[in-house]
Design an enzyme around this catalytic site. Structure first.
Site, PDB file in Angstrom:
ATOM      1  CG  ASP A 126      -1.995   1.047   1.115  1.00  0.00           C
ATOM      2  OD1 ASP A 126      -2.523   1.244   0.002  1.00  0.00           O
ATOM      3  OD2 ASP A 126      -2.326   1.676   2.132  1.00  0.00           O
ATOM      4  CG  HIS A 133      -4.247  10.769   2.379  1.00  0.00           C
ATOM      5  ND1 HIS A 133      -5.259  10.670   3.309  1.00  0.00           N
ATOM      6  CD2 HIS A 133      -3.305   9.862   2.758  1.00  0.00           C
ATOM      7  CE1 HIS A 133      -4.943   9.728   4.197  1.00  0.00           C
ATOM      8  NE2 HIS A 133      -3.764   9.228   3.879  1.00  0.00           N
ATOM      9  NE  ARG A 142       4.950  14.437   9.463  1.00  0.00           N
ATOM     10  CZ  ARG A 142       4.230  13.385   9.060  1.00  0.00           C
ATOM     11  NH1 ARG A 142       4.097  12.349   9.851  1.00  0.00           N
ATOM     12  NH2 ARG A 142       3.665  13.360   7.879  1.00  0.00           N
ATOM     13  CD  GLU A 199      -5.794   4.952   4.415  1.00  0.00           C
ATOM     14  OE1 GLU A 199      -5.179   4.171   3.658  1.00  0.00           O
ATOM     15  OE2 GLU A 199      -5.240   5.669   5.267  1.00  0.00           O
ATOM     16  CD  GLU A 201      -5.281   3.075  -0.374  1.00  0.00           C
ATOM     17  OE1 GLU A 201      -4.494   2.467  -1.131  1.00  0.00           O
ATOM     18  OE2 GLU A 201      -5.107   3.218   0.848  1.00  0.00           O
ATOM     19  CG  ASP A 233      -5.346   0.621   3.618  1.00  0.00           C
ATOM     20  OD1 ASP A 233      -5.321  -0.451   4.242  1.00  0.00           O
ATOM     21  OD2 ASP A 233      -4.498   1.525   3.772  1.00  0.00           O
ATOM     22  NE  ARG A 237      -7.212   6.797   9.425  1.00  0.00           N
ATOM     23  CZ  ARG A 237      -6.575   6.569   8.275  1.00  0.00           C
ATOM     24  NH1 ARG A 237      -5.308   6.162   8.294  1.00  0.00           N
ATOM     25  NH2 ARG A 237      -7.192   6.723   7.127  1.00  0.00           N
ATOM     26  CD  GLN A 240      -2.236   4.918  10.280  1.00  0.00           C
ATOM     27  OE1 GLN A 240      -3.469   4.879  10.223  1.00  0.00           O
ATOM     28  NE2 GLN A 240      -1.494   5.386   9.289  1.00  0.00           N
ATOM     29  CE1 TYR A 244       3.975   8.058  11.750  1.00  0.00           C
ATOM     30  CE2 TYR A 244       2.953   8.082  13.931  1.00  0.00           C
ATOM     31  CZ  TYR A 244       3.586   8.746  12.895  1.00  0.00           C
ATOM     32  OH  TYR A 244       3.835  10.085  12.989  1.00  0.00           O
ATOM     33  CE  LYS A 253      -2.939   2.452   7.102  1.00  0.00           C
ATOM     34  NZ  LYS A 253      -3.775   3.272   6.219  1.00  0.00           N
ATOM     35  CB  THR A 257      -7.206  -4.676   2.135  1.00  0.00           C
ATOM     36  OG1 THR A 257      -6.201  -4.315   3.073  1.00  0.00           O
ATOM     37  CG2 THR A 257      -7.174  -3.722   0.945  1.00  0.00           C
ATOM     38  CB  THR A 349      -5.956   8.026   1.252  1.00  0.00           C
ATOM     39  OG1 THR A 349      -5.760   6.980   2.188  1.00  0.00           O
ATOM     40  CG2 THR A 349      -7.357   8.612   1.418  1.00  0.00           C
ATOM     41  CD  GLU A 363      -7.430  12.930   3.857  1.00  0.00           C
ATOM     42  OE1 GLU A 363      -7.658  11.745   3.542  1.00  0.00           O
ATOM     43  OE2 GLU A 363      -7.029  13.789   3.050  1.00  0.00           O
TER      44      GLU A 363
HETATM   45 MN    MN Z   1      -3.824   3.151   2.474  1.00  0.00          MN
END
Ligand code: MN
Length: 420
Positions: A126, A133, A142, A199, A201, A233, A237, A240, A244, A253, A257, A349, A363
């Site tokens: 992925d 995104h 961040r 997500e 995709e 996907d 969150r 994640q 991550y 993830k 899927t 995404t 988002e």
């Molecule tokens: Mn993805």
């Protein structure tokens, strides 16, 4: 722009069908009491290719290709066979084709069919190749100054996902359990994800392998792609955010899927090719595109609570991507990584610049701060048990469309956490 190709199957000539003769997407289906086998969608029917081959109307190779529950053998036969099959099916199904009555018995109503995964997914990678995104997520995690990581404009970022949990549209999705930790807590906890997301995709299906140690050019990569599917996907969150760093997503993830039941071939999408947007920084030569390798595909996300009405929550277009699947595949093979027949590459995404074009709840609700109001009155920050999420995609031609069908899934409650 090419026109509608007329078929003797009446429903294939309707302007709103996702499956006109121009499309001929590849699926695997079964009917009551029969084994799954290969077919192509035509209007609201499926042409049973195993039966058509058995009856001698298609004879492309020495071996039978379609009496198996996957398209991998067709892919392995190579691009010349892909082209010959499309030409043969177009001739057989065209308006006025001789012998149409011989094919009638091999048409199955889609409403009588159960769809299965259309191919054996050998591997799943992925990517994170949508700039809108990546910028949105980066701002949330961040800050605006560091939204895009320093490598982002130089390569398509990705991670190796799980092929074992790629499922066909219609498969229920069990909410994952996992570790989360709130910022002020000392210890993490283990339990159901509270921030389950989707997500939007597109997935590229690799139909030609490269040998280990053998990079490919972007043009060769484009030639290796058999077709595309819609891909959701599913993402946890909260899991994640805690797991991550430093190696990227893992369990957040790995649990599911979903893909659409139909592979839309690259040949069917050919009239809709479009280029990637202007480069903000020159790409290294091995990643430069020799021609347009994205596609103009309208995408829609709809969501419904249990027994509630569907609300359209996002609409965007695949042409928003910064990197094409061909660039992703070339990058993946550039180290010498062997790509295999049945490899699935998630685009990342797909979001656009407008707030209504955002392809994830992360988002759309800005990290849960601005819940969505659904038709029917319920509000959602993330997915609740019983919610159904449906992706749709169409390339719009002159009097016809190339559709993907739907990619849908319903969220079921998490399994109880077991302890020693
Ligand atoms: Mn993805």
């Amino acid at each position: 722009m090419t026109m509608l190709r007329r078929s003797w199957v009446p429903s294939a000539n309707r302007a709103d069908t996702p499956f006109p003769l121009n499309n001929l997407p590849c699926g695997v289906f079964s009917t009551a009491g029969s084994e799954p086998r290969c077919g192509v969608a035509i209007g609201d029917m499926i042409l049973d290719l195993a039966a058509v081959e058995e009856a001698g109307h298609i004879d492309l190779t020495d071996d039978r290709l379609f009496d198996v529950p996957f398209w991998n053998e067709v892919m392995e036969a190579g691009p010349p066979v892909w082209g010959a099959l499309r030409d043969r099916l177009t001739a057989l199904l065209s308006e006025g084709a001789a012998g149409a009555e011989l094919l009638h018995p091999h048409l199955v109503p889609q409403s009588d069919a159960t769809m299965h995964l259309p191919f054996l997914v050998s591997e799943f990678t992925d990517f994170y190749a949508g700039k809108h995104h990546a910028t949105n997520v980066g701002k949330m995690f961040r800050g605006a100054e560091n939204a895009l990581p320093p490598n982002w404009l130089h390569m398509p970022i990705g991670y190796n996902g799980r092929a074992s949990t790629v499922v066909v549209s219609g498969t229920d999705i069990i909410r994952p359990n996992g570790q989360t930790r709130t910022p002020d807590a000392e210890m993490p906890t283990f339990g159901p994800s509270a921030r389950l997301d989707f997500e939007l995709e597109l997935g590229a299906v690799v139909g030609v392998a490269n040998a280990m140690g053998t990079p490919v050019t972007v043009q060769e990569a484009d030639d290796m792609i058999f077709g595309y599917v819609l891909l959701n996907d599913w993402s946890a969150r909260d899991l994640q955010a805690w797991e991550y760093q430093p190696l990227g997503p893992f369990q957040a993830k790995a649990f599911a899927t979903s893909i659409s039941p139909w592979i839309v071939t690259k040949a069917a999408l050919e009239p809709f090719r479009t280029g990637t947007p202007a480069r903000e920084k020159d790409l290294l030569p091995y990643l430069r595109e020799p021609g347009p390798m994205l596609y103009d595909i309208d995408l829609t996300v709809r969501m419904a609570p249990r027994a509630g009405p569907f609300t359209t929550i996002a609409q965007t277009n695949y042409n928003r991507m910064y990197y094409s699947s061909a660039q992703q595949l070339a990058h993946h093979a550039s180290s010498g990584c062997a790509m295999t027949v049945g490899d699935l590459l998630g685009s990342g995404t797909i979001s656009g610049p407008d707030p209504l074009e955002r392809g994830s709840l992360l988002e759309l609700t800005w990290g849960g701060q601005r819940p969505l109001r659904l038709d029917g009155g319920e509000a959602r920050s993330f997915l609740a048990d019983g919610d159904t999420l449906t992706l749709e995609g169409s390339a719009i031609g002159d009097g016809y469309r190339i559709g993907f069908g739907t990619c849908t899934g319903t969220v079921l409650p998490a399994k109880p956490v077991r302890r020693l």
